[in-house]
Design an enzyme around this catalytic site. Structure first.
Site, PDB file in Angstrom:
ATOM      1  N   ASN A   9       0.870  -1.178   0.000  1.00 47.93           N
ATOM      2  CA  ASN A   9       0.000   0.000   0.000  1.00 47.93           C
ATOM      3  C   ASN A   9       0.907   1.228   0.000  1.00 47.93           C
ATOM      4  O   ASN A   9       1.535   1.523   0.999  1.00 47.93           O
ATOM      5  CB  ASN A   9      -0.884  -0.051   1.255  1.00 47.93           C
ATOM      6  CG  ASN A   9      -1.707   1.207   1.442  1.00 47.93           C
ATOM      7  OD1 ASN A   9      -1.805   2.042   0.544  1.00 47.93           O
ATOM      8  ND2 ASN A   9      -2.301   1.352   2.614  1.00 47.93           N
ATOM      9  N   LYS A  11       0.007   4.279  -0.258  1.00 48.14           N
ATOM     10  CA  LYS A  11      -0.636   5.459   0.345  1.00 48.14           C
ATOM     11  C   LYS A  11      -0.410   6.675  -0.557  1.00 48.14           C
ATOM     12  O   LYS A  11      -0.393   6.538  -1.774  1.00 48.14           O
ATOM     13  CB  LYS A  11      -0.126   5.666   1.770  1.00 48.14           C
ATOM     14  CG  LYS A  11      -0.176   4.373   2.586  1.00 48.14           C
ATOM     15  CD  LYS A  11       0.102   4.547   4.028  1.00 48.14           C
ATOM     16  CE  LYS A  11      -0.011   3.198   4.723  1.00 48.14           C
ATOM     17  NZ  LYS A  11       0.097   3.297   6.167  1.00 48.14           N
ATOM     18  N   HIS A  93      -9.428   1.309   4.906  1.00 49.11           N
ATOM     19  CA  HIS A  93      -8.156   1.495   5.604  1.00 49.11           C
ATOM     20  C   HIS A  93      -8.375   2.477   6.758  1.00 49.11           C
ATOM     21  O   HIS A  93      -9.146   3.428   6.633  1.00 49.11           O
ATOM     22  CB  HIS A  93      -7.098   2.015   4.631  1.00 49.11           C
ATOM     23  CG  HIS A  93      -5.726   1.976   5.223  1.00 49.11           C
ATOM     24  ND1 HIS A  93      -5.288   2.910   6.125  1.00 49.11           N
ATOM     25  CD2 HIS A  93      -4.716   1.085   5.073  1.00 49.11           C
ATOM     26  CE1 HIS A  93      -4.052   2.599   6.501  1.00 49.11           C
ATOM     27  NE2 HIS A  93      -3.678   1.496   5.877  1.00 49.11           N
ATOM     28  N   GLU A  95      -6.707   4.853   7.781  1.00 43.18           N
ATOM     29  CA  GLU A  95      -6.440   6.253   7.440  1.00 43.18           C
ATOM     30  C   GLU A  95      -7.638   6.873   6.722  1.00 43.18           C
ATOM     31  O   GLU A  95      -7.912   8.063   6.866  1.00 43.18           O
ATOM     32  CB  GLU A  95      -5.152   6.344   6.596  1.00 43.18           C
ATOM     33  CG  GLU A  95      -3.930   6.089   7.475  1.00 43.18           C
ATOM     34  CD  GLU A  95      -2.741   5.490   6.759  1.00 43.18           C
ATOM     35  OE1 GLU A  95      -2.687   5.515   5.525  1.00 43.18           O
ATOM     36  OE2 GLU A  95      -1.840   4.981   7.471  1.00 43.18           O
ATOM     37  N   GLU A 163      -5.297  -4.838  10.662  1.00 45.48           N
ATOM     38  CA  GLU A 163      -4.265  -3.826  10.862  1.00 45.48           C
ATOM     39  C   GLU A 163      -4.539  -3.039  12.141  1.00 45.48           C
ATOM     40  O   GLU A 163      -5.337  -2.081  12.126  1.00 45.48           O
ATOM     41  CB  GLU A 163      -4.238  -2.851   9.685  1.00 45.48           C
ATOM     42  CG  GLU A 163      -3.957  -3.499   8.356  1.00 45.48           C
ATOM     43  CD  GLU A 163      -3.409  -2.476   7.352  1.00 45.48           C
ATOM     44  OE1 GLU A 163      -2.296  -2.674   6.877  1.00 45.48           O
ATOM     45  OE2 GLU A 163      -4.094  -1.476   7.091  1.00 45.48           O
ATOM     46  N   GLY A 169       2.741   2.224  10.689  1.00 44.58           N
ATOM     47  CA  GLY A 169       3.735   3.288  10.547  1.00 44.58           C
ATOM     48  C   GLY A 169       4.463   3.655  11.825  1.00 44.58           C
ATOM     49  O   GLY A 169       5.122   4.686  11.889  1.00 44.58           O
ATOM     50  N   SER A 209       3.528  -2.137  10.259  1.00 51.59           N
ATOM     51  CA  SER A 209       4.975  -2.221  10.523  1.00 51.59           C
ATOM     52  C   SER A 209       5.591  -3.570  10.161  1.00 51.59           C
ATOM     53  O   SER A 209       6.519  -4.022  10.836  1.00 51.59           O
ATOM     54  CB  SER A 209       5.282  -1.862  11.982  1.00 51.59           C
ATOM     55  OG  SER A 209       4.945  -0.505  12.225  1.00 51.59           O
TER      56      SER A 209
HETATM   57  P1  PGA Z   1       3.003   0.253   7.483  1.00 50.04           P
HETATM   58  O1  PGA Z   1       1.515   0.472   6.906  1.00 50.04           O
HETATM   59  O2  PGA Z   1       3.525  -1.042   6.908  1.00 50.04           O
HETATM   60  O3  PGA Z   1       3.782   1.447   6.973  1.00 50.04           O
HETATM   61  O4  PGA Z   1       2.897   0.204   8.959  1.00 50.04           O
HETATM   62  C1  PGA Z   1       0.642  -0.606   6.757  1.00 50.04           C
HETATM   63  C2  PGA Z   1      -0.683  -0.136   6.193  1.00 50.04           C
HETATM   64  O5  PGA Z   1      -1.171   0.918   6.580  1.00 50.04           O
HETATM   65  O6  PGA Z   1      -1.282  -0.807   5.328  1.00 50.04           O
END
Ligand code: PGA
Length: 250
Positions: A9, A11, A93, A95, A163, A169, A209
């Site tokens: 992803n 983003k 997601h 976010e 997640e 992140g 992560s």
């Molecule tokens: P990350 O993000 O691997 O940077 O923690 C995962 C995600 O949001 O899908």
């Protein structure tokens, strides 16, 4: 047997030059033994489809609108993603749930629209740190599953990504026991709602992560069928190491 899936992803990251990472990734994995998927920003969907065209790499959108067309400035429909060559779309997601106030109900409507347009969906769920600390994780997961998933889906067209929001992140990862507990719980809920056959065929990804250094341990957890990877999917070298760890676990 569920085929493993490594999904990236990107983003809101990536300009045209970043497609060189996809070329490098494809060159490093000419015939992967797991499924590969990358969700670039919408601006790069069609060009990534071209970059990946002779390779075993699918391209996903990161969101779609619940309606197929109309007066929704700035939005993209599932049909448009499909038309651009995407095979999948990530929905719900955290976010998007946070930045755009997306409720389970909206995620479910978007999921229906995506499936109707012939896209496969990667539906994200996960608890916040406060919810985990209040020991509410499984209740939150149950609510998100009940609300975000439509009544009809299959293992062929649906992937669920667990997640935990606090792991995205941050470099913080749940313990393997915590991942296992949630994945086992999700599997049981899916079997109860959709029947054993469908429930067992839906792939469950862990996200938050995931890095080359922790991927093998996470992939050894039962019911983890792959990963949804943010930051570490931006560099071919890192994503490739995660793909290899998944291939070794498969
Ligand atoms: P990350 O993000 O691997 O940077 O923690 C995962 C995600 O949001 O899908």
């Amino acid at each position: 047997m569920r085929r493993k899936l490594a999904a990236g992803n990107w983003k809101m990251n990536g300009l045209t030059a970043q497609l060189a990472e996809v070329e490098a990734l494809c060159a490093a994995h000419p015939s992967p033994s797991v499924d590969l998927l990358i969700a670039p920003p919408a601006t790069l969907v069609s060009s990534m489809v071209v970059t990946a065209s002779d390779h075993a790499l699918d391209v996903a959108g990161q969101d779609c609108h619940p309606e197929s067309s109309g007066a929704h400035t700035g939005d993209i429909s599932a049909e448009m993603l499909k038309d651009a060559g995407a095979s999948h779309v990530i929905l719900g997601h955290s976010e998007r749930r946070e930045d755009h106030n997306e409720s389970d109900d909206i995620v479910r409507r978007k999921t229906r629209a995506a499936l109707d347009a012939g896209l496969k969906v990667v539906i994200c769920i996960g608890e916040s740190l406060e919810e985990r600390e209040a020991a509410n994780t499984l209740d939150i997961i149950a609510g998100q599953l009940a609300g975000s998933l439509p009544d009809v889906l299959t293992g062929e067209n649906t992937v669920i990504a667990y997640e935990p929001i606090w792991a995205i992140g941050t470099g913080k990862v749940p313990t393997l026991a915590q991942i296992s507990e949630v994945h086992t719980f999700i599997r049981a809920k899916l079997e109860a709602r959709y029947g054993e056959g469908v429930g067992r065929s839906i792939r469950l990804l862990y996200g938050g992560s995931v890095k080359p250094a922790n991927a093998s341990d996470i992939f050894a957890v039962p019911d983890v069928d792959g990963a949804l990877v943010g930051g570490a999917s931006l560099k071919a070298e890192d994503f490739s190491a995660i793909i290899k760890a998944l291939e070794n676990a498969a």
